[in-house]
Design an enzyme around this catalytic site. Structure first.
Site, PDB file in Angstrom:
ATOM      1  N   LYS A  11       0.795  -1.281   0.175  1.00 22.31           N
ATOM      2  CA  LYS A  11       0.105   0.033   0.133  1.00 22.31           C
ATOM      3  C   LYS A  11       0.767   1.358   0.062  1.00 22.31           C
ATOM      4  O   LYS A  11       1.933   1.285   0.175  1.00 22.31           O
ATOM      5  CB  LYS A  11      -1.012   0.078   1.274  1.00 22.31           C
ATOM      6  CG  LYS A  11      -1.970  -1.275   1.134  1.00 22.31           C
ATOM      7  CD  LYS A  11      -2.898  -0.983   2.334  1.00 22.31           C
ATOM      8  CE  LYS A  11      -4.097  -1.955   2.269  1.00 22.31           C
ATOM      9  NZ  LYS A  11      -5.005  -1.882   3.626  1.00 22.31           N
ATOM     10  N   TYR A  51     -12.583  -1.802  -3.147  1.00 21.30           N
ATOM     11  CA  TYR A  51     -13.076  -1.598  -1.796  1.00 21.30           C
ATOM     12  C   TYR A  51     -14.583  -1.789  -1.648  1.00 21.30           C
ATOM     13  O   TYR A  51     -15.360  -1.433  -0.888  1.00 21.30           O
ATOM     14  CB  TYR A  51     -12.351  -0.837  -1.053  1.00 21.30           C
ATOM     15  CG  TYR A  51     -11.054  -1.266  -0.593  1.00 21.30           C
ATOM     16  CD1 TYR A  51     -10.833  -2.347   0.231  1.00 21.30           C
ATOM     17  CD2 TYR A  51     -10.029  -0.402  -0.900  1.00 21.30           C
ATOM     18  CE1 TYR A  51      -9.360  -2.644   0.737  1.00 21.30           C
ATOM     19  CE2 TYR A  51      -8.742  -0.782  -0.516  1.00 21.30           C
ATOM     20  CZ  TYR A  51      -8.613  -1.869   0.406  1.00 21.30           C
ATOM     21  OH  TYR A  51      -7.274  -2.118   0.712  1.00 21.30           O
ATOM     22  N   ASN A 114      -1.900   0.608   6.694  1.00 19.81           N
ATOM     23  CA  ASN A 114      -1.332  -0.756   7.452  1.00 19.81           C
ATOM     24  C   ASN A 114      -0.598  -1.317   6.290  1.00 19.81           C
ATOM     25  O   ASN A 114      -0.372  -2.728   6.546  1.00 19.81           O
ATOM     26  CB  ASN A 114      -2.551  -1.438   7.929  1.00 19.81           C
ATOM     27  CG  ASN A 114      -3.605  -1.814   7.157  1.00 19.81           C
ATOM     28  OD1 ASN A 114      -3.409  -1.727   5.925  1.00 19.81           O
ATOM     29  ND2 ASN A 114      -4.715  -2.562   7.523  1.00 19.81           N
ATOM     30  N   HIS A 117      -2.289  -5.359   1.781  1.00 18.02           N
ATOM     31  CA  HIS A 117      -3.526  -5.979   1.402  1.00 18.02           C
ATOM     32  C   HIS A 117      -3.336  -7.505   1.138  1.00 18.02           C
ATOM     33  O   HIS A 117      -2.535  -7.885   0.651  1.00 18.02           O
ATOM     34  CB  HIS A 117      -4.362  -5.248   0.536  1.00 18.02           C
ATOM     35  CG  HIS A 117      -5.520  -6.182   0.193  1.00 18.02           C
ATOM     36  ND1 HIS A 117      -6.676  -6.337   0.652  1.00 18.02           N
ATOM     37  CD2 HIS A 117      -5.638  -7.221  -0.953  1.00 18.02           C
ATOM     38  CE1 HIS A 117      -7.431  -7.122  -0.080  1.00 18.02           C
ATOM     39  NE2 HIS A 117      -7.123  -7.705  -0.935  1.00 18.02           N
ATOM     40  N   GLU A 128      -9.921 -10.996  -7.246  1.00 15.59           N
ATOM     41  CA  GLU A 128      -8.912  -9.690  -7.140  1.00 15.59           C
ATOM     42  C   GLU A 128      -7.783  -9.503  -8.038  1.00 15.59           C
ATOM     43  O   GLU A 128      -7.518  -8.677  -8.698  1.00 15.59           O
ATOM     44  CB  GLU A 128      -8.644  -9.593  -5.728  1.00 15.59           C
ATOM     45  CG  GLU A 128      -9.717  -9.268  -4.765  1.00 15.59           C
ATOM     46  CD  GLU A 128      -9.199  -9.218  -3.209  1.00 15.59           C
ATOM     47  OE1 GLU A 128      -9.889  -8.724  -2.522  1.00 15.59           O
ATOM     48  OE2 GLU A 128      -8.048  -9.616  -3.030  1.00 15.59           O
TER      49      GLU A 128
HETATM   50  P1  RTP Z   1      -7.064  -5.785   3.691  1.00 17.51           P
HETATM   51  O1  RTP Z   1      -8.614  -6.175   3.246  1.00 17.51           O
HETATM   52  O2  RTP Z   1      -6.581  -4.416   3.341  1.00 17.51           O
HETATM   53  O3  RTP Z   1      -6.158  -7.117   3.516  1.00 17.51           O
HETATM   54  O4  RTP Z   1      -7.223  -5.873   5.242  1.00 17.51           O
HETATM   55  P2  RTP Z   1      -8.070  -6.597   6.383  1.00 17.51           P
HETATM   56  O5  RTP Z   1      -9.103  -7.811   5.701  1.00 17.51           O
HETATM   57  O6  RTP Z   1      -7.190  -7.022   7.373  1.00 17.51           O
HETATM   58  O7  RTP Z   1      -9.085  -5.481   6.808  1.00 17.51           O
HETATM   59  P3  RTP Z   1     -10.671  -5.040   6.206  1.00 17.51           P
HETATM   60  O8  RTP Z   1     -11.552  -5.231   7.374  1.00 17.51           O
HETATM   61  O9  RTP Z   1     -10.697  -5.869   5.085  1.00 17.51           O
HETATM   62  O10 RTP Z   1     -10.379  -3.590   5.784  1.00 17.51           O
HETATM   63  C1  RTP Z   1      -9.732  -3.155   4.628  1.00 17.51           C
HETATM   64  C2  RTP Z   1      -8.795  -2.182   4.838  1.00 17.51           C
HETATM   65  O11 RTP Z   1      -9.504  -0.884   5.453  1.00 17.51           O
HETATM   66  C3  RTP Z   1      -8.728   0.044   6.221  1.00 17.51           C
HETATM   67  N1  RTP Z   1      -9.560   0.135   7.224  1.00 17.51           N
HETATM   68  N2  RTP Z   1      -9.630   1.336   8.009  1.00 17.51           N
HETATM   69  N3  RTP Z   1     -10.214   3.248  10.065  1.00 17.51           N
HETATM   70  C4  RTP Z   1     -10.469   2.090  10.204  1.00 17.51           C
HETATM   71  O12 RTP Z   1     -11.050   1.795  11.150  1.00 17.51           O
HETATM   72  C5  RTP Z   1     -10.271   0.883   9.357  1.00 17.51           C
HETATM   73  N4  RTP Z   1     -10.658  -0.142   9.305  1.00 17.51           N
HETATM   74  C6  RTP Z   1     -10.084  -0.691   8.126  1.00 17.51           C
HETATM   75  C7  RTP Z   1      -7.350  -0.903   6.129  1.00 17.51           C
HETATM   76  O13 RTP Z   1      -6.419  -0.382   5.431  1.00 17.51           O
HETATM   77  C8  RTP Z   1      -7.832  -2.347   5.988  1.00 17.51           C
HETATM   78  O14 RTP Z   1      -6.792  -2.976   5.508  1.00 17.51           O
HETATM   79 MG    MG Z   2      -9.895  -7.424   3.930  1.00 19.75          MG
END
Ligand code: RTP
Ligand code: MG
Length: 140
Positions: A11, A51, A114, A117, A128
């Site tokens: 990212k 997203y 973070n 992804h 994807e």
């Molecule tokens: P990713 O999809 O990026 O691999 O990460 P993940 O499954 O661990 O997290 P996900 O729940 O799918 O959320 C996607 C991305 O959204 C951003 N995020 N920001 N500000 C916030 O509370 C928040 N929560 C999620 C993060 O960049 C996350 O990786």
């Molecule tokens: Mg995710």
């Protein structure tokens, strides 16, 4: 265990800090092979499509703006149990909860910025990968 593929993004917070190689080293040490990789600037449309599952979440606008703020590196990783293995080495979404040695523990700045992804299931991985790569760009 079957050989699987997953989709990965390095990212903007990480490309900006020149961490592409350091993050790839973590993936390769974990047994994941980089079978496709390109550095792109995501368009707003690409980020919104990617997203879309989060479109009603309060952080959606901020997330899309972040993903288009700097280049990203999109990748296809291959290996045994690649989806789960990749998520294991990425670490928890919030770096405060990420395990020692994971990419997010090492490099993430916050829950939003973070660093990486990874697809959350083999079916999502297929979709994807197809959004960003054509078949002949993936060399297994
Ligand atoms: P990713 O999809 O990026 O691999 O990460 P993940 O499954 O661990 O997290 P996900 O729940 O799918 O959320 C996607 C991305 O959204 C951003 N995020 N920001 N500000 C916030 O509370 C928040 N929560 C999620 C993060 O960049 C996350 O990786
Ligand atoms: Mg995710």
């Amino acid at each position: 265990m079957a050989i699987e593929r997953t989709f990965s993004i390095i990212k903007p917070d990480a490309t900006k800090r020149n961490l592409t190689g350091a993050i790839n080293a973590v993936f390769e040490k974990a047994g994941l092979r980089i079978v496709a990789q390109k550095r792109i600037r995501m368009t707003k449309e690409q980020a919104e499509t990617f997203y879309a599952v989060h479109k009603d979440r309060p952080f959606f606008g901020e997330l899309v703006e972040f993903m288009i703020s700097e280049p990203v590196v999109v990748q296809v990783l291959e290996g045994e149990n690649a989806v789960a293995r990749h998520r294991e080495v990425m670490g928890a979404t919030n770096p405060a909860n990420a395990a020692e040695g994971t990419v997010r523990k090492l490099y993430a700045l916050s829950i939003g910025e973070n660093s990486v992804h990874g697809s959350d299931a083999p079916e999502t991985a297929k979709q994807e990968i197809a959004q960003f790569f054509s078949g002949n760009e993936i060399v297994g």
